[in-house]
Design an enzyme around this catalytic site. Structure first.
Site, PDB file in Angstrom:
ATOM      1  N   HIS A 186      70.819 -37.862  22.496  1.00  0.00           N
ATOM      2  CA  HIS A 186      69.617 -38.655  22.718  1.00  0.00           C
ATOM      3  C   HIS A 186      69.129 -39.138  21.367  1.00  0.00           C
ATOM      4  CE1 HIS A 186      65.911 -39.978  24.762  1.00  0.00           C
ATOM      5  NE2 HIS A 186      65.357 -39.712  23.593  1.00  0.00           N
ATOM      6  N   CYS A 187      69.013 -40.442  21.204  1.00  0.00           N
ATOM      7  CA  CYS A 187      68.615 -41.039  19.926  1.00  0.00           C
ATOM      8  C   CYS A 187      67.134 -41.403  19.975  1.00  0.00           C
ATOM      9  CB  CYS A 187      69.457 -42.277  19.629  1.00  0.00           C
ATOM     10  SG  CYS A 187      69.051 -43.055  18.056  1.00  0.00           S
ATOM     11  N   GLY A 188      66.342 -40.742  19.137  1.00  0.00           N
ATOM     12  CA  GLY A 188      64.911 -41.025  19.095  1.00  0.00           C
ATOM     13  C   GLY A 188      64.608 -42.420  18.592  1.00  0.00           C
ATOM     14  N   ASN A 191      65.017 -44.507  21.483  1.00  0.00           N
ATOM     15  CA  ASN A 191      64.265 -44.040  22.644  1.00  0.00           C
ATOM     16  C   ASN A 191      65.147 -44.091  23.894  1.00  0.00           C
ATOM     17  OD1 ASN A 191      61.995 -43.006  23.977  1.00  0.00           O
ATOM     18  ND2 ASN A 191      61.224 -45.043  24.493  1.00  0.00           N
TER      19      ASN A 191
END
Length: 389
Positions: A186-188, A191
């Site tokens: 999951h890439c912040g 998002n």
């Protein structure tokens, strides 16, 4: 001279921090200052902050900090996306305002660079808003056919949250609250999860931004070199200030002049160089994963599996050694032969080699083609996979 030493120290500190953050978890840095700095940056600093807040403000302060952490890290929010756009926009504006005027063909460079930034933003939007490969009750059979279970790190099971069969290589993202096919991470900044359908956009995003930053660093370097040559700084230093005409003598003076006269360009050069190095590292890491048809999630799974198998092997070897030792004691009592006991001990030292068997690795070309053209989108033209096969 003081300015040069400040720049050198700043560069060394920045490099140490970046190296510690990215590589400090490696076993080779265990017990070293790099490992300690990595622990402080990833765990220690946050722990000390919570203790300080609790000491000053009590439990209410700690709860407030943890609620902010939950908002930023445990559920989707556009905070890092906004920060990315602000960094990109402000960096482009400062670069155009301070440096474009020194480049021949000012307007051509201006519009070309603006177009390059727009392409970067489009790749960002594609990665952020493209479906990463959400698994639901309607398409779960399609993903199960696309990705067979290897019965090592993946086996048939049900997602306890979604209540649907869990395809191999998928994972339930606790932040997005959905199962994602070929889940990587999951890439912040996006998002969004990086999965089967948007990995190609994510890779293109990393490569394009690396090239942008590299071009920015090289272009500003040429601009500064051109200003030194055009204003004849070397001639002035050697003729009027009596500086020896050697690199060792001239470099610190020229650098001092550049920092005093073109400090904005120097800061941009350092920024572009550091970010390009970071992006090159991330792109190289993920390119290696793509070439071997592995994901970040699977890399951790394999590490846990191999570690577990080694522990099991060590436990079996210890049990065998203990059994051999007991047998040796009995033999020594009966035959009084120590040579036979030594021979038995040597037999108990056999070790089991744990190997990684990645059934999804089909060669570099095929692996890359699966990134560009996801398997689930080709299932209509392929024969479904059955366990009996």
């Amino acid at each position: 001279m003081e300015v040069q030493w400040v720049l050198v120290c700043h560069g060394m500190v920045t490099l140490t921090v970046v190296l510690s953050f990215l590589c400090g978890h490696s076993p080779i840095f265990k017990g070293t200052p790099i490992g300690w700095i990595h622990y402080f940056l990833t765990f220690g600093a946050w722990d000390y902050l919570l203790r300080f807040v609790e000491f000053v403000f009590g439990s209410k302060g700690t709860d407030a900090v943890l609620s902010v952490e939950s908002f930023c890290c445990d559920r989707p929010n556009p905070l890092l996306q906004i920060i990315y756009l602000l960094i990109l926009g402000s960096t482009y504006f400062i670069t155009a305002k301070s440096s474009f005027v020194y480049i021949p063909g000012y307007y051509i460079v201006k519009y070309m660079s603006f177009g390059a930034v727009i392409i970067g933003v489009l790749l960002f939007l594609l990665t952020s808003f493209c479906d990463p490969g959400t698994v639901n009750s309607k398409n779960v059979s399609q993903y199960i056919s696309a990705y067979p279970y290897d019965e090592i790190i993946y086996s048939e099971k049900e997602c306890p949250t979604c209540k649907i069969p869990k395809p191999a290589r998928s994972k339930h993202c606790s932040i997005c609250n959905r199962c994602v096919a070929r889940f990587d991470h999951h890439c912040g900044w996006m998002n969004n999860c990086i999965g089967e359908k948007n990995t190609k956009y994510f890779m293109a995003f990393l490569l394009w931004h690396f090239l942008l930053c590299l071009y920015g660093a090289v272009a500003i370097g040429f601009i500064l070199a051109g200003r030194v040559k055009e204003l004849r700084i070397v001639h002035i230093l050697t003729t009027y200030y009596g500086i020896e005409h050697s690199f060792r003598s001239l470099a610190p003076r020229v650098l001092q002049w550049l920092v005093g006269t073109y400090n904005t360009q120097i800061l941009l050069l350092v920024f572009f160089a550091l970010v390009s190095l970071l992006l090159a590292g991330f792109f190289g890491y993920h390119l290696n994963l793509c070439l071997t048809n592995t994901t970040t999630n699977e890399k951790f799974k394999w590490r846990e599996y191999i570690s577990l198998q080694k522990k099991i092997s060590e436990a079996k070897a210890s049990a065998a050694a203990l059994k051999a030792g007991m047998n040796n004691i009995e033999l020594e009592r009966s035959s009084k032969s120590k040579w036979r006991g030594l021979w038995r001990r040597s037999e108990a030292k056999a070790e089991t080699i744990v190997a990684k068997r990645n059934m999804y690795d089909k060669g570099n070309f095929q692996n890359i083609s699966e990134i560009v053209f996801p398997l689930s989108s080709r299932q209509a033209f392929q024969k479904p996979y059955h366990k009996s096969e």
